[in-house]
Design a protein around this motif. Structure first.
Motif, PDB file in Angstrom:
ATOM      1  N   UNK A  30      39.167  54.188  70.151  1.00 18.23           N
ATOM      2  CA  UNK A  30      40.195  53.153  70.254  1.00 18.23           C
ATOM      3  C   UNK A  30      39.826  51.942  69.400  1.00 18.23           C
ATOM      4  N   UNK A  31      40.811  51.351  68.740  1.00 14.37           N
ATOM      5  CA  UNK A  31      40.542  50.173  67.924  1.00 14.37           C
ATOM      6  C   UNK A  31      40.907  48.894  68.658  1.00 14.37           C
ATOM      7  N   UNK A  32      41.201  48.994  69.940  1.00 13.89           N
ATOM      8  CA  UNK A  32      41.624  47.820  70.702  1.00 13.89           C
ATOM      9  C   UNK A  32      40.526  46.766  70.776  1.00 13.89           C
ATOM     10  N   UNK A  33      39.271  47.180  70.678  1.00 10.46           N
ATOM     11  CA  UNK A  33      38.178  46.222  70.781  1.00 10.46           C
ATOM     12  C   UNK A  33      37.589  45.863  69.431  1.00 10.46           C
ATOM     13  N   UNK A  34      38.303  46.149  68.349  1.00  6.66           N
ATOM     14  CA  UNK A  34      37.815  45.845  67.017  1.00  6.66           C
ATOM     15  C   UNK A  34      37.743  44.335  66.815  1.00  6.66           C
ATOM     16  N   UNK A  35      36.800  43.856  66.011  1.00  5.23           N
ATOM     17  CA  UNK A  35      36.647  42.409  65.797  1.00  5.23           C
ATOM     18  C   UNK A  35      37.905  41.751  65.256  1.00  5.23           C
ATOM     19  N   UNK A  36      38.711  42.479  64.485  1.00  5.31           N
ATOM     20  CA  UNK A  36      39.926  41.880  63.944  1.00  5.31           C
ATOM     21  C   UNK A  36      40.879  41.442  65.053  1.00  5.31           C
ATOM     22  N   UNK A  37      40.802  42.101  66.202  1.00  4.08           N
ATOM     23  CA  UNK A  37      41.721  41.797  67.288  1.00  4.08           C
ATOM     24  C   UNK A  37      41.438  40.452  67.932  1.00  4.08           C
ATOM     25  N   UNK A  38      40.259  39.859  67.668  1.00  4.86           N
ATOM     26  CA  UNK A  38      39.953  38.545  68.207  1.00  4.86           C
ATOM     27  C   UNK A  38      40.727  37.459  67.468  1.00  4.86           C
ATOM     28  N   UNK A  39      41.068  37.703  66.221  1.00  4.54           N
ATOM     29  CA  UNK A  39      41.733  36.705  65.401  1.00  4.54           C
ATOM     30  C   UNK A  39      43.052  36.216  66.001  1.00  4.54           C
ATOM     31  N   UNK A  40      43.933  37.088  66.496  1.00  6.37           N
ATOM     32  CA  UNK A  40      45.200  36.573  67.043  1.00  6.37           C
ATOM     33  C   UNK A  40      44.968  35.640  68.222  1.00  6.37           C
ATOM     34  N   UNK A  41      43.991  35.951  69.062  1.00 11.18           N
ATOM     35  CA  UNK A  41      43.705  35.109  70.217  1.00 11.18           C
ATOM     36  C   UNK A  41      43.169  33.756  69.791  1.00 11.18           C
ATOM     37  N   UNK A  42      42.408  33.733  68.716  1.00 12.18           N
ATOM     38  CA  UNK A  42      41.792  32.503  68.248  1.00 12.18           C
ATOM     39  C   UNK A  42      42.846  31.543  67.708  1.00 12.18           C
ATOM     40  N   UNK A  43      43.874  32.062  67.052  1.00 11.38           N
ATOM     41  CA  UNK A  43      44.837  31.203  66.385  1.00 11.38           C
ATOM     42  C   UNK A  43      46.124  30.979  67.166  1.00 11.38           C
ATOM     43  N   UNK A  44      46.410  31.826  68.139  1.00 12.34           N
ATOM     44  CA  UNK A  44      47.714  31.739  68.788  1.00 12.34           C
ATOM     45  C   UNK A  44      47.899  30.423  69.542  1.00 12.34           C
ATOM     46  N   UNK A  45      46.837  29.881  70.143  1.00 13.33           N
ATOM     47  CA  UNK A  45      46.983  28.618  70.885  1.00 13.33           C
ATOM     48  C   UNK A  45      47.362  27.501  69.925  1.00 13.33           C
ATOM     49  N   UNK A  46      46.711  27.437  68.775  1.00 11.90           N
ATOM     50  CA  UNK A  46      47.018  26.418  67.778  1.00 11.90           C
ATOM     51  C   UNK A  46      48.450  26.569  67.309  1.00 11.90           C
TER      52      UNK A  46
ATOM     53  N   UNK B  65      50.751  43.895  68.317  1.00 13.74           N
ATOM     54  CA  UNK B  65      50.964  45.337  68.125  1.00 13.74           C
ATOM     55  C   UNK B  65      50.816  45.722  66.658  1.00 13.74           C
ATOM     56  N   UNK B  66      51.391  44.919  65.775  1.00 15.05           N
ATOM     57  CA  UNK B  66      51.314  45.206  64.339  1.00 15.05           C
ATOM     58  C   UNK B  66      49.873  45.125  63.847  1.00 15.05           C
ATOM     59  N   UNK B  67      49.114  44.157  64.350  1.00 18.84           N
ATOM     60  CA  UNK B  67      47.710  44.041  63.951  1.00 18.84           C
ATOM     61  C   UNK B  67      46.902  45.236  64.450  1.00 18.84           C
ATOM     62  N   UNK B  68      47.223  45.687  65.651  1.00 26.44           N
ATOM     63  CA  UNK B  68      46.533  46.859  66.188  1.00 26.44           C
ATOM     64  C   UNK B  68      46.863  48.094  65.351  1.00 26.44           C
ATOM     65  N   UNK B  69      48.125  48.243  64.987  1.00 26.80           N
ATOM     66  CA  UNK B  69      48.538  49.361  64.137  1.00 26.80           C
ATOM     67  C   UNK B  69      47.858  49.260  62.772  1.00 26.80           C
ATOM     68  N   UNK B  70      47.779  48.058  62.233  1.00 24.88           N
ATOM     69  CA  UNK B  70      47.115  47.854  60.949  1.00 24.88           C
ATOM     70  C   UNK B  70      45.642  48.261  61.039  1.00 24.88           C
ATOM     71  N   UNK B  71      44.970  47.875  62.105  1.00 29.23           N
ATOM     72  CA  UNK B  71      43.566  48.254  62.296  1.00 29.23           C
ATOM     73  C   UNK B  71      43.420  49.768  62.375  1.00 29.23           C
ATOM     74  N   UNK B  72      44.355  50.417  63.065  1.00 29.15           N
ATOM     75  CA  UNK B  72      44.325  51.871  63.190  1.00 29.15           C
ATOM     76  C   UNK B  72      44.484  52.524  61.818  1.00 29.15           C
ATOM     77  N   UNK B  73      45.407  52.013  61.019  1.00 27.94           N
ATOM     78  CA  UNK B  73      45.640  52.577  59.695  1.00 27.94           C
ATOM     79  C   UNK B  73      44.450  52.349  58.766  1.00 27.94           C
TER      80      UNK B  73
END
Length: 85
Positions: free
Chosen positions: A1-17, A54-62
């Motif tokens: 699963x790519x759900x725990x990939x480091x790239x997935x932290x990025x949306x959480x880091x920027x979404x509040x801002x 979802x799109x970022x997760x799909x991108x990581x998978x691809x």
């Protein structure tokens, strides 16, 4: 699963801002006479954030699939070289 990939932290880091900046924008827009209620904009932002995740997760998978394919190609090239010798 790519759900725990480091790239997935990025949306959480920027979404509040992004949310804060957008909330500020929507308040300004509402104060200038906008007819769109702020809760409608907030719901839309949440929908877009979910879609982005979802799109970022799909991108990581691809990306992972491409890396796997490139690795396989490299191994097959090595095997071809060995067979040609």
């Amino acid at each position: 699963s790519t759900a725990n990939a480091p790239e997935d932290d990025a949306p959480n880091r920027y979404s509040r801002t992004d949310r804060t900046a957008y909330s500020r924008y929507s308040r300004d827009a509402n104060s200038s006479g906008s007819s769109i209620p702020s809760n409608t904009l907030e719901k839309r932002i949440e929908e877009l954030e979910k879609e982005l995740a979802k799109e970022r997760q799909e991108n990581s998978r691809l990306v992972k699939m491409i890396q796997d394919k490139e690795e396989l190609i490299g191994k097959l090239k090595e095997e071809i070289d060995l067979l040609n010798r």
